[in-house]
Design a protein around this motif. Sequence first.
Motif: not given
Length: 376
Positions: A202, A217, A256, A260
């Motif tokens: 993250m 990830a 996440w 992003w």
Amino acid sequence: MASIIGRCPVRLWGMTSAERLRRSLARAGVTEVRQGLDVQEVGDASPSDDGRRHLLVRDDHVFDAVLIADLARAEDTVLTTDAGLPVAAIVGAADVGAAAAMLQGGGSVPAGLRVVGPGGLSSAYNNALRKREAPYLMRLDADTLPAVERRMFAGSYKGVTDLVTKYVWPAPALRVTRWCAGHGITPNMVTWLSLVLVLLAMAAFWHGWFLSGLVMAWGMTFLDTVDGKLARVTMTSTKLGNVFDHGIDLVHPPFWYWAWMVGLAAVGLPLDPGWLVLAIVVAGYVLQRLQEGLFIALFGLEIHIWRRFDSWFRLITARRNPNLLLLTAGALAGRPDLGMLAVAVWTIASLLVHTVQILQALPARRSGPLVSWLAR
């Protein structure tokens, strides 16, 4: 009560066969267990005729957990291998000595006992793991150990899952699970490490370090496979550990996606309107989870195991791993923004597919309860 006959020296998943049987018996509700007995010891320690059933199991064979559970609920039954070799029995007190002698190859099957093989004792359908697979019963020695562990590991895998978990992770996960079991690494330790990777991924996404974040990830998704398999093969799963593992799985994907989107702005590739894309991805994720719960509430069945198509679509539906594939493709192409747009589009498509599945199930229920294709 139960007696484990024999003293097999071979260790599997870091434990003796007798210890694994003890754990399996405990899960089946049998807590009074004597380990490592020979025939004479079983006979000398036979319980008085108090109406209790006595379960006897050879420790030179490895039993699928469902076999032990079903045998513990049975009466006057002898379990044999497919070749007809008796390896376990549940009998009354009067037959304990004869059953022990039979299991050690020194006697015949006592009169009045039902003789069954693995397929005759337990169903091949495993609802918890969403698959149809014959229960295993294998001889354990130094030569068979590698094959036994491979079969046990395969038996711990869910049959209906995403394509990465199903086709990419099994081989490396087997090696890592074996290493963890041999070094005393617990499933919760693995889950804690996966949580660390969740946070690191993250943070990397937030700063626009997409490729570095994807490495972490994917590492997390791999450990997410390992911890569950490690818990199943070592029989060390707990309710708290299950909640911990599944809680992380459930909560982290939206964070996440949010990170992003922030990272896209940090590297000069913001989506416009970014809030709408993020809302689609996050809301779609939540709605799909709600659809899964609704299907279970309405039909008593998981949406992914009703029909063959439903199980196939679970391979690619817009869940974490398939979405990570889209994000990875975008990052490798130098267009992480397009990767997130692809996730948004695929989330909408998946949401529509699941909506159609629910609408199709409503009239189908009129003909009777829905039954998984895996159980037929």
